[in-house]
Motif scaffolding. Structure first.
Motif, PDB file in Angstrom:
ATOM      1  N   GLN A 339     -67.547  54.989 -36.572  1.00 16.58           N
ATOM      2  CA  GLN A 339     -66.281  54.886 -37.286  1.00 16.58           C
ATOM      3  C   GLN A 339     -65.485  53.714 -36.717  1.00 16.58           C
ATOM      4  O   GLN A 339     -65.353  53.571 -35.502  1.00 16.58           O
ATOM      5  N   GLY A 340     -64.978  52.885 -37.595  1.00 21.56           N
ATOM      6  CA  GLY A 340     -64.194  51.737 -37.155  1.00 21.56           C
ATOM      7  C   GLY A 340     -63.440  51.120 -38.313  1.00 21.56           C
ATOM      8  O   GLY A 340     -63.898  51.155 -39.454  1.00 21.56           O
ATOM      9  N   ALA A 341     -62.284  50.558 -38.013  1.00 17.42           N
ATOM     10  CA  ALA A 341     -61.432  49.938 -39.032  1.00 17.42           C
ATOM     11  C   ALA A 341     -61.599  48.422 -38.981  1.00 17.42           C
ATOM     12  O   ALA A 341     -61.577  47.817 -37.893  1.00 17.42           O
ATOM     13  N   LEU A 342     -61.738  47.804 -40.134  1.00 15.89           N
ATOM     14  CA  LEU A 342     -61.965  46.369 -40.199  1.00 15.89           C
ATOM     15  C   LEU A 342     -60.729  45.557 -39.858  1.00 15.89           C
ATOM     16  O   LEU A 342     -60.826  44.340 -39.668  1.00 15.89           O
ATOM     17  N   THR A 343     -59.584  46.197 -39.776  1.00 18.43           N
ATOM     18  CA  THR A 343     -58.350  45.466 -39.492  1.00 18.43           C
ATOM     19  C   THR A 343     -58.086  45.333 -37.994  1.00 18.43           C
ATOM     20  O   THR A 343     -57.093  44.719 -37.604  1.00 18.43           O
ATOM     21  N   TYR A 344     -58.952  45.918 -37.160  1.00 20.75           N
ATOM     22  CA  TYR A 344     -58.763  45.861 -35.706  1.00 20.75           C
ATOM     23  C   TYR A 344     -60.034  45.345 -35.042  1.00 20.75           C
ATOM     24  O   TYR A 344     -61.138  45.793 -35.355  1.00 20.75           O
ATOM     25  N   ALA A 345     -59.861  44.415 -34.099  1.00 25.91           N
ATOM     26  CA  ALA A 345     -61.006  43.864 -33.380  1.00 25.91           C
ATOM     27  C   ALA A 345     -61.720  44.985 -32.633  1.00 25.91           C
ATOM     28  O   ALA A 345     -61.101  45.862 -32.042  1.00 25.91           O
ATOM     29  N   ASP A 346     -63.050  44.945 -32.676  1.00 32.73           N
ATOM     30  CA  ASP A 346     -63.863  45.999 -32.081  1.00 32.73           C
ATOM     31  C   ASP A 346     -65.083  45.332 -31.466  1.00 32.73           C
ATOM     32  O   ASP A 346     -65.830  44.623 -32.153  1.00 32.73           O
ATOM     33  N   ALA A 347     -65.311  45.573 -30.174  1.00 35.15           N
ATOM     34  CA  ALA A 347     -66.434  44.944 -29.484  1.00 35.15           C
ATOM     35  C   ALA A 347     -67.769  45.321 -30.118  1.00 35.15           C
ATOM     36  O   ALA A 347     -68.743  44.559 -30.025  1.00 35.15           O
ATOM     37  N   PRO A 367     -52.106  42.446 -48.286  1.00 36.13           N
ATOM     38  CA  PRO A 367     -51.440  42.027 -47.036  1.00 36.13           C
ATOM     39  C   PRO A 367     -52.291  42.234 -45.788  1.00 36.13           C
ATOM     40  O   PRO A 367     -52.037  41.604 -44.755  1.00 36.13           O
ATOM     41  N   ARG A 368     -53.315  43.103 -45.853  1.00 36.28           N
ATOM     42  CA  ARG A 368     -54.149  43.383 -44.682  1.00 36.28           C
ATOM     43  C   ARG A 368     -55.451  42.573 -44.687  1.00 36.28           C
ATOM     44  O   ARG A 368     -56.230  42.630 -43.737  1.00 36.28           O
ATOM     45  N   LEU A 369     -55.645  41.816 -45.741  1.00 36.08           N
ATOM     46  CA  LEU A 369     -56.903  41.080 -45.862  1.00 36.08           C
ATOM     47  C   LEU A 369     -57.029  39.987 -44.796  1.00 36.08           C
ATOM     48  O   LEU A 369     -58.117  39.745 -44.266  1.00 36.08           O
ATOM     49  N   GLU A 370     -55.925  39.367 -44.431  1.00 38.03           N
ATOM     50  CA  GLU A 370     -55.980  38.324 -43.413  1.00 38.03           C
ATOM     51  C   GLU A 370     -56.410  38.896 -42.066  1.00 38.03           C
ATOM     52  O   GLU A 370     -57.130  38.236 -41.298  1.00 38.03           O
ATOM     53  N   ALA A 371     -55.991  40.130 -41.762  1.00 39.60           N
ATOM     54  CA  ALA A 371     -56.430  40.768 -40.513  1.00 39.60           C
ATOM     55  C   ALA A 371     -57.933  40.993 -40.526  1.00 39.60           C
ATOM     56  O   ALA A 371     -58.621  40.814 -39.505  1.00 39.60           O
ATOM     57  N   VAL A 372     -58.488  41.379 -41.670  1.00 39.73           N
ATOM     58  CA  VAL A 372     -59.931  41.571 -41.786  1.00 39.73           C
ATOM     59  C   VAL A 372     -60.655  40.244 -41.572  1.00 39.73           C
ATOM     60  O   VAL A 372     -61.694  40.184 -40.900  1.00 39.73           O
ATOM     61  N   GLU A 373     -60.118  39.180 -42.123  1.00 40.08           N
ATOM     62  CA  GLU A 373     -60.727  37.863 -41.932  1.00 40.08           C
ATOM     63  C   GLU A 373     -60.787  37.507 -40.451  1.00 40.08           C
ATOM     64  O   GLU A 373     -61.818  37.014 -39.959  1.00 40.08           O
ATOM     65  N   ARG A 374     -59.702  37.743 -39.718  1.00 43.89           N
ATOM     66  CA  ARG A 374     -59.677  37.423 -38.291  1.00 43.89           C
ATOM     67  C   ARG A 374     -60.692  38.262 -37.519  1.00 43.89           C
ATOM     68  O   ARG A 374     -61.376  37.775 -36.615  1.00 43.89           O
ATOM     69  N   VAL A 375     -60.799  39.541 -37.870  1.00 44.39           N
ATOM     70  CA  VAL A 375     -61.719  40.435 -37.161  1.00 44.39           C
ATOM     71  C   VAL A 375     -63.168  40.032 -37.418  1.00 44.39           C
ATOM     72  O   VAL A 375     -63.987  39.942 -36.494  1.00 44.39           O
ATOM     73  N   VAL A 376     -63.516  39.796 -38.693  1.00 40.52           N
ATOM     74  CA  VAL A 376     -64.917  39.542 -39.052  1.00 40.52           C
ATOM     75  C   VAL A 376     -65.318  38.108 -38.729  1.00 40.52           C
ATOM     76  O   VAL A 376     -66.321  37.866 -38.026  1.00 40.52           O
ATOM     77  N   PHE A 377     -64.559  37.138 -39.239  1.00 38.80           N
ATOM     78  CA  PHE A 377     -64.961  35.736 -39.104  1.00 38.80           C
ATOM     79  C   PHE A 377     -64.478  35.105 -37.796  1.00 38.80           C
ATOM     80  O   PHE A 377     -65.057  34.126 -37.341  1.00 38.80           O
ATOM     81  N   GLY A 378     -63.398  35.688 -37.226  1.00 36.94           N
ATOM     82  CA  GLY A 378     -62.852  35.114 -36.005  1.00 36.94           C
ATOM     83  C   GLY A 378     -63.345  35.776 -34.748  1.00 36.94           C
ATOM     84  O   GLY A 378     -63.837  35.106 -33.834  1.00 36.94           O
TER      85      GLY A 378
END
Length: 458
Positions: A339-347, A367-378
């Motif tokens: 279980q994990g949320a795409l809006t939060y960085a997860d090791a 509004p939360r899509l940019e956070a997902v971009e940072r987590v996945v691509f960043g």
């Protein structure tokens, strides 16, 4: 026609809060075809019963149906509609218990989200297929089904049984779920609708069936019987159900309606999964993370493909993760489903050759899509990211989709091809990726393919 809902969860009379109807009052609601009454035959702390009584006016019903009624003239006036539960009761229930069906209860919000013991009784329910059909429809949803056939005439038992049953459902469920299941399955059992079916009837079906219909083993029969005689609407509904995350993978192997030669040989959901696998193979990915894996439909495909020896899945829904774990427990390639949320960085997102977002981004609030971009691509930063999402321009080709409507009730948005390309270009510029775009499904020369796919690489 009568419907009763009984609970024994103490304090039982909180049922009044859930239904938004006071146990101490008898309430009346005018309908186009009659009058609905809500009252409580019993309301105490240990047991509470709410009753919906629909008094159908046959003359008013004929007038609302107009000249297009398929019944012969006498049959419009002499029928079982004033006495037997049907689409009329479902319509009245949707009007009277609208807020309850949405699962809203400001006074008892925690109770609205909690499964409670329920006993539901319908003294006279048309069931084409008899008691067994009622069991096939309600049984897979976890209800204990008692469907007793109603004789044509008790004084003449040799005449046999009518097509009606007395139905009692016993089980534990959220009240909103129980009401939505009744809304769909009452007219499906009757296999008849008593009003004109507009294209938005597909949206009503998907809203009421959210969370249970796509995974139901009888969903094709339910859909056909809920939309009787409207083959285009049935095809549209089944196509959108196949796209839903809850659809079991084994149901994707063949068209739902075999009698229509124009039905595509391979459903869109299957073509999408295949396109994702081909993109991953082309990029030489070995370890793959399925982000927003849902109930594990794609995970099983990845694990059994042979090209991907290390597969993991993540989803924000605990229930979906548990189902995905059970589905993939015998697949050695699946190392973990968590279980994990795409809006939060997860090791746990890090260290993979590739990540997949298959039909995920459109479920995220903009509004939360940019956070997902940072987590996945960043932060996670896999070498390859495969993204699929609906092509909003193609929606005009779905006959059962109302103008401006989205394909699924949980979609927050749907992009045109230009919008998807603009988003992809922005992501690439911000995080050092490049992207190539591929169509999935039949590529319509005017509106494009139904699904758009982007392969991001660095």
């Amino acid at each position: 026609m009568l419907l009763t809902l009984t609970t024994t969860r103490a304090p039982a009379d909180d049922l009044g809060f859930l239904l938004h109807k006071h146990p101490g009052k008898v309430q009346r609601f005018d309908q186009a075809f009659g009058t609905a009454h809500v009252f409580y035959p019993e309301a105490g702390p240990d047991r509470c019963t709410a009753a919906l009584l629909l008094d159908v006016d046959p003359v008013r019903l004929v007038r609302t149906r107009g000249k297009n009624s398929p019944d012969f003239s006498l049959g419009q006036y002499v029928n079982d509609r004033p006495y037997a539960a049907s689409s009329l009761l479902a319509s009245a229930m949707a009007a009277v218990f609208r807020t309850a069906m949405r699962g809203r209860c400001d006074a008892r919000s925690e109770l609205a989200a909690t499964p409670i013991p329920l006993e539901i009784t319908l003294p006279a329910l048309p069931s084409r297929g008899g008691p067994r059909q009622a069991e096939r429809f309600f049984g897979p949803l976890g209800w204990r089904v008692d469907a007793a056939p109603v004789p044509l005439d008790e004084a003449f038992p040799a005449w046999g049984d009518s097509r009606h049953v007395t139905l009692t459902l016993t089980g534990t469920a959220r009240l909103a779920d129980a009401l939505n299941q009744l809304y769909v399955l009452l007219p499906a059992l009757d296999e008849s609708k008593h009003y004109w079916l507009a294209p938005d009837e597909v949206d009503k079906l998907l809203r009421a069936g959210e969370g249970w219909l796509a995974a139901h083993p009888e969903r094709a029969a339910i859909t056909r019987r809920y939309l009787p005689g409207r083959h285009a609407l049935v095809r549209a509904a089944l196509g959108r159900l196949a796209d839903a995350d809850q659809a079991p993978e084994e149901a994707l192997s063949q068209p739902e309606i075999e009698e229509h030669a124009d039905e595509p040989a391979v459903p869109l959901a299957e073509r999408r999964a295949q396109a994702v696998l081909e993109a991953l193979r082309a990029e030489g990915a070995r370890s793959v993370l399925d982000l927003g894996c849902g109930q594990g439909r794609l995970l099983t495909r990845l694990a059994r493909d042979g090209a991907f020896p290390e597969v993991r899945g993540a989803d924000v829904s605990y229930r979906a993760v548990e189902i995905a774990r059970r589905r993939t427990r015998d697949d050695a390639a699946v190392r973990e489903v968590f279980q994990g949320a795409l809006t939060y960085a997860d090791a746990r997102f890090e260290g993979h050759d590739a990540a997949v977002l298959m039909e995920v981004v459109e479920h995220i609030d903009p509004p939360r899509l940019e956070a997902v971009e940072r987590v996945v691509f960043g932060a996670a930063r896999p070498r390859v990211v495969v993204v699929t999402t609906p092509n909003a321009e193609h929606n005009v080709r779905y006959e059962g989709l109302a103008p401006g409507a989205l394909r699924h009730p949980d979609h927050r948005f749907e992009w045109t091809r230009a919008q998807f390309r603009a988003w992809a270009d922005r992501v690439c510029a911000a995080h050092g990726y490049q992207v190539r775009h591929l169509p999935v499904g039949d590529d319509d020369p005017e509106v494009g393919a139904p699904t758009q796919l982007g392969v991001f690489t660095r």
